[in-house]
Design an enzyme around this catalytic site. Structure first.
Site, PDB file in Angstrom:
ATOM      1  N   GLN A  39       1.143 -10.691  -4.500  1.00  0.00           N
ATOM      2  CA  GLN A  39      -0.287 -10.433  -4.463  1.00  0.00           C
ATOM      3  C   GLN A  39      -0.724  -9.718  -5.732  1.00  0.00           C
ATOM      4  O   GLN A  39       0.013  -8.908  -6.266  1.00  0.00           O
ATOM      5  CB  GLN A  39      -0.617  -9.526  -3.278  1.00  0.00           C
ATOM      6  CG  GLN A  39      -0.298 -10.132  -1.944  1.00  0.00           C
ATOM      7  CD  GLN A  39      -0.613  -9.156  -0.825  1.00  0.00           C
ATOM      8  OE1 GLN A  39      -0.071  -8.061  -0.779  1.00  0.00           O
ATOM      9  NE2 GLN A  39      -1.489  -9.543   0.075  1.00  0.00           N
TER      10      GLN A  39
ATOM     11  N   HIS B 163      -8.233  -1.495  -0.118  1.00  0.00           N
ATOM     12  CA  HIS B 163      -7.158  -2.432  -0.431  1.00  0.00           C
ATOM     13  C   HIS B 163      -7.879  -3.683  -0.914  1.00  0.00           C
ATOM     14  O   HIS B 163      -8.811  -4.127  -0.258  1.00  0.00           O
ATOM     15  CB  HIS B 163      -6.368  -2.846   0.806  1.00  0.00           C
ATOM     16  CG  HIS B 163      -5.864  -1.717   1.646  1.00  0.00           C
ATOM     17  ND1 HIS B 163      -4.534  -1.572   1.944  1.00  0.00           N
ATOM     18  CD2 HIS B 163      -6.492  -0.698   2.290  1.00  0.00           C
ATOM     19  CE1 HIS B 163      -4.367  -0.526   2.734  1.00  0.00           C
ATOM     20  NE2 HIS B 163      -5.534   0.034   2.955  1.00  0.00           N
TER      21      HIS B 163
ATOM     22  N   HIS C 161      -4.884  -0.744  -4.892  1.00  0.00           N
ATOM     23  CA  HIS C 161      -5.366   0.235  -3.923  1.00  0.00           C
ATOM     24  C   HIS C 161      -6.175   1.250  -4.684  1.00  0.00           C
ATOM     25  O   HIS C 161      -5.694   1.824  -5.656  1.00  0.00           O
ATOM     26  CB  HIS C 161      -4.202   0.856  -3.161  1.00  0.00           C
ATOM     27  CG  HIS C 161      -3.526  -0.162  -2.292  1.00  0.00           C
ATOM     28  ND1 HIS C 161      -2.493  -0.933  -2.746  1.00  0.00           N
ATOM     29  CD2 HIS C 161      -3.815  -0.589  -1.042  1.00  0.00           C
ATOM     30  CE1 HIS C 161      -2.154  -1.786  -1.783  1.00  0.00           C
ATOM     31  NE2 HIS C 161      -2.937  -1.602  -0.750  1.00  0.00           N
TER      32      HIS C 161
ATOM     33  N   LYS D 173     -12.818  -5.793   6.682  1.00  0.00           N
ATOM     34  CA  LYS D 173     -12.665  -6.377   5.354  1.00  0.00           C
ATOM     35  C   LYS D 173     -13.756  -7.385   5.031  1.00  0.00           C
ATOM     36  O   LYS D 173     -14.405  -7.928   5.917  1.00  0.00           O
ATOM     37  CB  LYS D 173     -11.293  -7.044   5.238  1.00  0.00           C
ATOM     38  CG  LYS D 173     -11.017  -8.090   6.309  1.00  0.00           C
ATOM     39  CD  LYS D 173      -9.603  -8.654   6.151  1.00  0.00           C
ATOM     40  CE  LYS D 173      -9.351  -9.772   7.163  1.00  0.00           C
ATOM     41  NZ  LYS D 173      -8.147 -10.537   6.916  1.00  0.00           N
TER      42      LYS D 173
ATOM     43  N   ASP E  32      -2.423  -7.091  -6.177  1.00  0.00           N
ATOM     44  CA  ASP E  32      -2.858  -6.097  -5.220  1.00  0.00           C
ATOM     45  C   ASP E  32      -3.282  -4.800  -5.906  1.00  0.00           C
ATOM     46  O   ASP E  32      -2.639  -4.356  -6.848  1.00  0.00           O
ATOM     47  CB  ASP E  32      -1.674  -5.809  -4.295  1.00  0.00           C
ATOM     48  CG  ASP E  32      -2.109  -5.307  -2.942  1.00  0.00           C
ATOM     49  OD1 ASP E  32      -3.331  -5.204  -2.715  1.00  0.00           O
ATOM     50  OD2 ASP E  32      -1.232  -5.028  -2.110  1.00  0.00           O
TER      51      ASP E  32
ATOM     52  N   ARG F 127       6.774 -11.695   4.449  1.00  0.00           N
ATOM     53  CA  ARG F 127       6.219 -11.693   5.800  1.00  0.00           C
ATOM     54  C   ARG F 127       6.874 -12.789   6.606  1.00  0.00           C
ATOM     55  O   ARG F 127       7.011 -13.920   6.132  1.00  0.00           O
ATOM     56  CB  ARG F 127       4.700 -11.934   5.763  1.00  0.00           C
ATOM     57  CG  ARG F 127       3.969 -10.828   5.038  1.00  0.00           C
ATOM     58  CD  ARG F 127       2.469 -11.021   5.102  1.00  0.00           C
ATOM     59  NE  ARG F 127       1.824 -10.003   4.297  1.00  0.00           N
ATOM     60  CZ  ARG F 127       0.509  -9.942   4.077  1.00  0.00           C
ATOM     61  NH1 ARG F 127      -0.282 -10.855   4.642  1.00  0.00           N
ATOM     62  NH2 ARG F 127      -0.007  -8.984   3.335  1.00  0.00           N
TER      63      ARG F 127
ATOM     64  N   CYS G 187       0.788  -1.232   0.000  1.00  0.00           N
ATOM     65  CA  CYS G 187       0.000   0.000   0.000  1.00  0.00           C
ATOM     66  C   CYS G 187       0.823   1.286   0.000  1.00  0.00           C
ATOM     67  O   CYS G 187       0.420   2.272  -0.599  1.00  0.00           O
ATOM     68  CB  CYS G 187      -0.996   0.006   1.147  1.00  0.00           C
ATOM     69  SG  CYS G 187      -0.508  -0.876   2.605  1.00  0.00           S
TER      70      CYS G 187
END
Length: 571
Positions: free
Chosen positions: A317, A446, A321, A400, A319, A299, A270
């Site tokens: 990911q 997200h 935003h 979420k 991903d 992670r 992000c």
RNA sequence: GCCGACGUAGCUCAGAGGUAGAGCAGCUCACUCGUAAUGAGCAGGUCGCGCGUUCAAUUCGCGCCGUCGGCUCCA
């Protein structure tokens, strides 16, 4: 699960507890519920149990079942029950009783064994006919890692022997589909302790699969108004402090130092996307802005949770935003859900949704959380999409919607997630110029669709059992000759197919056709092209399709078009 | 991270206190053979890593790393 089965399994767990107490004096019982796949019971027993003990316990269970001992329900006053279980030296039951506020509780007795239990149960042990103990595991008392680790025995039970055997067959099927096993068999990927636990190495077959998924994703995102961005893998520690990651997510992060400046390796994408947003003054007319990145994150997952591709320490990911005005939330969340629906239909997944609310460790104001949670619920409610509520399981910056896939054999996997965030725009002081000329705060979503490519690939491998549809198969076509005579002809076909962008392999080894076919079948290749004397003379192909059908006398052109059609139709 | 089991050739797995085997894969040779394994031969391992016990350890003990089944946590 139906209620009858539930009762049967619960009674079987009691039967097991009785057997264990018979065989191992001094054992203390904790809890033993029925679960979706059977039942378990947690025991406190110092020497612990061994695999061989399971056989003994199972044997004793059979004896007790055969003896057909009545199972009797009895009500006790709570205090009386506490006294009773204290006398029986069952501290876990006493612990449970202390948290029950009802003045009366029920107990169930079968022979020498009495358990604190809400019930209901079968009338006698003789009703239990088909069961099997499956595994041994550690489990914390009351599910908290601060408590003592007990020994859990898992088992399953069914109404009859046939259903039990069907289930055992099903477990074998699950084993065959295990992505770790298929990953090796199909030479897709490896994870080596030499390079590090939880770090995936993609072999050519796995890499092409990943490429195809990523290519698919890029196209689907472009169609839906997303813009591609890229961010760095390490960002200054100050950024992570500002965002709240350092405070709330530090134990999952890796850090490094360069020229005395501290950096954090990104566990999420992000922050770079926020920097893209911040790089200009934004107008209300620009929103929503959708930034997409196949972002690789690291992670630090605890060693015990790593699991093949499903749980790794570095993953990518899909991903995005999305920065938007609050009034655009409904529409945007809805389009993301539609996006998920579109994609999951292509792969043949059903899915379920879940809303997760504010966790203990979190940032942002109560009002923002309420507003965000309300926004998520409002979309699902107004669209009449069913969902479960998962209290306290949100991300630290916002609630979420989690989407759980159901694969071909009914197992659930969390992949997609949509997170609503008012906190980070605040922390990074994001704004846009609204139509009234005032600076306003955008909201941030997200979201991921496949989630982590690694996990999604793992799920896909198991979902398809390694038999990837043609558009995803690492090798789509295997061409094989019968004798050396056809070699030049077969090579020419191979060259043409490769030229047409079809993932083709050539088997011109001096081996019997039977062997070539066998190996190709084991590799689960969708199309086998067989060329012998006949085909060469007719200038045609014989194609053996993975499911066993044969296409005779097809021309090379027609076959190429067929594979291309599979590609465009994604089948 | 926690509990338990496991870690032997590329893969699947046997084995025992006296420095190791099988099948498949690999390599070589012969066979040119039409729908799930042609045959013969050869080669391949400091038995996860470290420390200890022992005349001797890959086999026993301890520690570490990893894997598996769970728990806790999660995309």
């Amino acid at each position: 699960m139906n209620e009858t089965l539930d009762i049967l399994r619960h009674s079987t767990s009691h039967l097991m507890a009785q057997a264990v107490k018979d065989l191992f004096p001094g054992v203390k019982v904790a809890i033993g519920p029925s679960i979706e796949t059977g039942f378990y019971y947690d025991f406190d027993y110092d020497p612990g149990f061994t695999e061989e003990d399971l056989t003994k316990i199972e044997q004793r269970m059979k004896e007790i079942a055969q003896a057909d001992i009545p199972i009797e329900r009895k009500m006790m006053k709570r205090d009386e029950a506490i006294e009773f279980f204290t006398r029986m030296d069952e501290p876990y039951k006493v612990d449970l009783l202390k948290e029950i506020s009802d003045p009366e509780v029920s107990t169930y007795t079968q022979g020498s064994f009495t358990d604190l239990c809400r019930g209901p149960h079968l009338p006698s042990t003789g009703k239990i006919k088909a069961f099997k103990l499956l595994s041994l595991a550690g489990a914390y008392w009351r599910g908290s890692e601060h408590n003592k680790m007990l020994t859990r025995i898992y088992g399953t039970a069914f109404a009859d022997k046939k259903s039990l055997n069907d289930y055992i067959t099903f477990l074998e099927e699950v084993k065959k589909r295990d992505h770790r096993r298929l990953g090796k068999e199909l030479d897709l990927f490896s994870i080596s302790d030499e390079t590090g636990a939880g770090l995936v190495i993609y072999h050519p077959n796995g890499a092409i699969l990943r490429y195809l998924l990523e290519d698919f994703e890029r196209k689907e995102h472009l169609k839906r108004g997303y813009q591609f961005v890229y961010g760095p893998h390490i960002l200054k520690l100050d950024m992570w402090k500002k965002s709240g990651h350092f405070e709330n997510y530090r134990e999952n992060m890796y850090f490094t130092k360069i020229d005395e400046v501290e950096y954090g390796i990104k566990p999420m994408n992000c922050l770079s996307h926020i920097m893209v947003y911040k790089s200009q003054i934004r107008s209300y007319r620009d929103l929503p802005l959708r930034y997409f990145e196949l972002g690789t994150v690291s992670r630090h997952e605890k060693s015990g949770v790593l699991h093949g591709l499903m749980r790794v320490r570095e993953f990518t990911q899909d991903d995005a935003h999305i920065f938007l005005r609050p009034e655009q939330l409904h529409q945007e969340i809805l389009s993301i859900i539609r996006f998920v629906q579109d994609v999951m239909t292509i792969f043949g997944f059903q899915f379920e949704m879940e809303i997760s609310t504010r966790p203990a460790k979190s940032i942002g104001s109560d009002e923002d959380w309420e507003q965000a949670e309300a926004a998520l619920k409002e979309v699902l409610d107004s669209e009449q999409l069913p969902y479960d509520l998962n209290e306290g399981d949100g991300a630290f910056y916002g609630p979420k919607i989690d989407i759980k896939l159901k694969d071909a054999i009914g197992r659930k996997w969390q992949c997609a997630t949509i997170q609503c965030d008012f906190a980070l725009p605040e922390r990074f002081d994001l704004h846009y110029m609204d139509s009234d000329g005032k600076r306003k705060r955008p909201v941030m979503l997200h979201r991921v669709i496949l989630g982590a490519i690694e996990r999604f690939l793992g799920v896909l491998i198991e979902h398809y059992g390694g038999k990837f549809p043609v558009w995803l198969a690492p090798t789509q076509v295997m061409i094989m000759n019968i004798t050396d005579e056809q070699e030049p002809y077969v090579r020419a076909i191979y060259d043409r197919m490769v030229n047409e962008g079809i993932r083709t392999a050539l088997d011109i080894r001096n081996e019997k056709l039977g062997l070539k076919i066998r190996e190709s079948v084991l590799k689960k290749i969708p199309y086998m092209v067989i060329v012998g004397k006949n085909e060469m003379e007719n200038n045609s192909l014989t194609v053996r399709v993975r499911d066993g059908v044969e296409l005779k006398d097809i021309t090379v052109d027609d076959f190429i078009n067929k594979v291309k059609e599979d590609n465009t139709l994604r089948r």
